[in-house]
Design an enzyme around this catalytic site. Structure first.
Site, PDB file in Angstrom:
ATOM      1  N   LYS A  79       1.242  -1.152   0.544  1.00 19.17           N
ATOM      2  CA  LYS A  79      -0.147   0.432   0.173  1.00 19.17           C
ATOM      3  C   LYS A  79       1.257   0.907  -0.225  1.00 19.17           C
ATOM      4  O   LYS A  79       2.159   1.356   0.994  1.00 19.17           O
ATOM      5  CB  LYS A  79      -0.622   0.230   1.679  1.00 19.17           C
ATOM      6  CG  LYS A  79      -1.854   1.091   0.987  1.00 19.17           C
ATOM      7  CD  LYS A  79      -3.247   0.961   2.027  1.00 19.17           C
ATOM      8  CE  LYS A  79      -3.848   1.970   2.486  1.00 19.17           C
ATOM      9  NZ  LYS A  79      -5.302   1.820   3.972  1.00 19.17           N
ATOM     10  N   SER A 154      -9.727   2.670   2.585  1.00 25.64           N
ATOM     11  CA  SER A 154      -8.869   3.829   1.786  1.00 25.64           C
ATOM     12  C   SER A 154      -7.768   1.866   1.246  1.00 25.64           C
ATOM     13  O   SER A 154      -7.591   2.811  -0.187  1.00 25.64           O
ATOM     14  CB  SER A 154      -8.078   3.948   2.719  1.00 25.64           C
ATOM     15  OG  SER A 154      -7.550   3.282   3.449  1.00 25.64           O
ATOM     16  N   SER A 178      -9.473  -0.012   6.923  1.00 26.85           N
ATOM     17  CA  SER A 178      -9.359  -0.042   6.376  1.00 26.85           C
ATOM     18  C   SER A 178      -8.390  -1.039   5.057  1.00 26.85           C
ATOM     19  O   SER A 178      -8.430  -0.916   4.168  1.00 26.85           O
ATOM     20  CB  SER A 178      -7.951   1.127   4.941  1.00 26.85           C
ATOM     21  OG  SER A 178      -8.965   2.829   5.331  1.00 26.85           O
TER      22      SER A 178
HETATM   23  N1  GLN Z   1     -12.612   4.216   6.116  1.00 24.10           N
HETATM   24  C1  GLN Z   1     -12.653   5.015   7.064  1.00 24.10           C
HETATM   25  C2  GLN Z   1     -11.661   6.508   7.068  1.00 24.10           C
HETATM   26  O1  GLN Z   1     -12.150   7.187   5.769  1.00 24.10           O
HETATM   27  C3  GLN Z   1     -11.107   4.956   7.656  1.00 24.10           C
HETATM   28  C4  GLN Z   1      -9.495   4.552   6.722  1.00 24.10           C
HETATM   29  C5  GLN Z   1      -8.907   3.673   6.761  1.00 24.10           C
HETATM   30  O2  GLN Z   1      -8.562   2.486   7.670  1.00 24.10           O
HETATM   31  N2  GLN Z   1      -7.415   3.819   7.262  1.00 24.10           N
HETATM   32  O3  GLN Z   1     -11.136   7.103   7.668  1.00 24.10           O
END
Ligand code: GLN
Length: 511
Positions: A79, A154, A178
């Protein structure tokens, strides 16, 4: 499709170790696959042009008799939130376009020294803010089950790389879901380890009290094998736990026998009602519980009254911490610099750079976070959110006195359509309903494919949460469920995925 890319990381590792196949062949097969399908999917932001050299080096180490680990020679997608010293790192943002880190994140360094081959960097929502990968500055990643739909976020790029056989295994980060939510919508496995269980040194910080690095894979065993390599104490990360961990791969192998299900107490949250989930998701979850029960698990209703306030607390704590972490992108130290006309002050340059370099979601959270932290509002917003966080931690602690794991759907819906929620931040945030509490509590959570939703035929994942430090339990339970489902389906859920349009261009060259 070539047989090589269908193999799990564990199988590839074994074949490479036995000398049946070389890392160069395996890496080449994945590079070919990326070349074939990634134009359609956009899972990769960068493909490593020295991947074959790294593969060759592993093959040489093996040929010279060196005893290599279980994933040596296996390609790994990374990532783009994790810094790498040989490939650019953008964290999905224009503000870091062209940035080269002088060092590798600890997890990347550990993976490399275990012989994994860095295949490239995967797409993500900008600075890991989002649930759909649509907030990437470099265009959305598409879900291979239906390319009009999102792959989750994400870490949509890592999940898709694995789901579409572009990489056997990947690294992700999970601040509010994410790793787990992209796994849920792509029919793959995603694990968020205990907070502090895996080093975040070199993971671009978003919300430091929540961020956790972890594996994305097609099988539970593969996730466990990667976790064994990247986990454990890191003196470079002040939040890294000091303990030594059991071998998670052993836990996954042991779990696959199904023994663990006998007498396992599975908690189901009373306060989460069916109306909060898409009917097909709720139904798949019910079937999963029935399956677990049929194999000896006990389903126990638990009350975690503050669980559903997790989203509200998170979307104050997260922006507050993110606004502070992102202050370092100031045009002086990293990446982009925009200099306005005339004789601008340093502040003018910073402001022009941040205006041009950050996308709308990042700006929204920076504004929200600085507001929540400002004098006069700090207690009302940030302070209250922290109190809710404590209540959620207590809820979970109490629940774990009665159950071994807590189960829920990993997200309220299956993959939604690209464009459907991008203009409605609240709708996007509500997607994190069941994943966020584990981050707030520092507890480990895993998402395991559990079936296809009866209403739209798209993948659904079940999430299990365990007490802090009980990551091994999740690998046991996850592998037990996976083994039952593989029996039922005659393979993995992913085997049911439709062909990609770009695969139909296959003229046999890859076979
Ligand atoms: N969807 C969550 C956010 O927008 C989680 C993001 C993540 O885990 N990096 O913050």
């Amino acid at each position: 499709m070539s047989d090589i890319i269908r193999m799990h990381a564990a199988q590839l590792g074994e074949k490479i170790a036995a000398g049946e196949i070389s890392s160069v062949e395996v890496t080449q097969a994945h590079l070919d696959r990326i070349a074939q399908v990634d134009g359609e999917l956009n899972a990769f932001l960068h493909v490593n042009d020295s991947a074959l050299d790294a593969a060759r080096a592993v093959d040489e180490r093996r040929a010279s008799g060196e005893k290599l680990g279980p994933l040596a020679g296996v390609p790994l997608a990374i990532k783009d939130v994790l810094v790498t010293n040989d490939q650019p790192t953008t964290s999905g943002s224009r503000i870091l376009e062209g940035y080269m880190s002088p060092f590798d994140a600890t997890v990347v360094a550990r993976a490399r020294s275990a012989g994994l081959v860095a295949l490239g960097k995967t797409n993500m929502d900008e600075f890991a803010m989002g649930s759909s990968t649509e907030h990437s500055a470099f265009g959305p990643t598409k879900n291979p089950w239906d390319t009009t739909r999102v792959p989750g976020g994400s870490g949509g790029g890592s999940a898709v790389a694995v789901a579409a056989y572009e990489a056997p295994i990947a690294l992700g980060s999970d601040t509010g879901g994410s790793i787990r939510q992209p796994a849920h919508v792509t029919g793959t496995v995603g694990m968020k380890p205990t907070y502090g269980g895996v080093s975040r040194y070199g993971a671009i910080a978003m919300a430091s009290s929540l961020d956790q690095v972890g594996p994305a894979s097609r099988t539970v065993l593969d996730a466990a094998l990667l976790h064994d390599i990247i986990g454990g104490h890191d003196p470079h990360d002040s939040t890294s736990l000091p303990e030594t961990w059991p071998l998670f791969a052993d836990a996954a192998r042991e779990g696959a026998t199904g023994e663990v299900l006998r007498g396992l107490r599975v908690g189901v949250i009373k306060e989460l009602s069916d109306s909060q989930f898409q009917p097909g998701v709720a139904e798949s979850f019910r079937q999963t519980l029935e399956l677990l029960q049929a194999h000896g698990a006990e389903i126990v209703e638990i009350s975690t009254p503050h669980f559903e306030y997790g989203v509200a607390a998170y979307y104050l704590i997260h922006p507050a911490e993110a606004s502070s972490n992102l202050a370092k992108f100031d045009s002086v130290r990293f990446g982009l610099r925009v200099t306005p006309e005339g004789s601008p002050t340093v502040e003018d340059v910073m402001s022009a750079t941040r205006a041009a370099g950050f996308g709308p979601e990042v700006k929204r959270r920076v504004i929200l976070g600085t507001y929540a932290l400002s004098a006069g509002y700090y207690d009302a917003y940030y302070g209250s959110a922290q109190k809710v966080r404590t209540l959620i931690q207590r809820d979970l602690d109490q629940a774990f006195s009665a159950v071994d794991v807590i189960a829920s759907p990993a997200a309220p819906t299956t993959a939604f359509r690209i464009g459907e929620r991008i203009d409605d931040p609240l709708k996007m945030y509500l997607n994190d309903l069941t994943t966020i509490p584990a981050n707030l509590a520092g507890a480990p959570g895993i998402s395991v494919p559990s079936g296809l939703a009866s209403d739209d035929g798209l993948p659904v994942g079940v999430q299990f949460i365990a007490p802090v430090r009980e990551d091994a339990r999740l690998y046991r339970v996850g592998a037990a469920l996976e083994a039952l489902l593989v029996d039922q389906w005659g393979g993995l859920l992913l085997d049911k995925a439709p062909r990609l349009a770009s695969e139909n261009d296959d003229r046999g060259g890859n076979k």
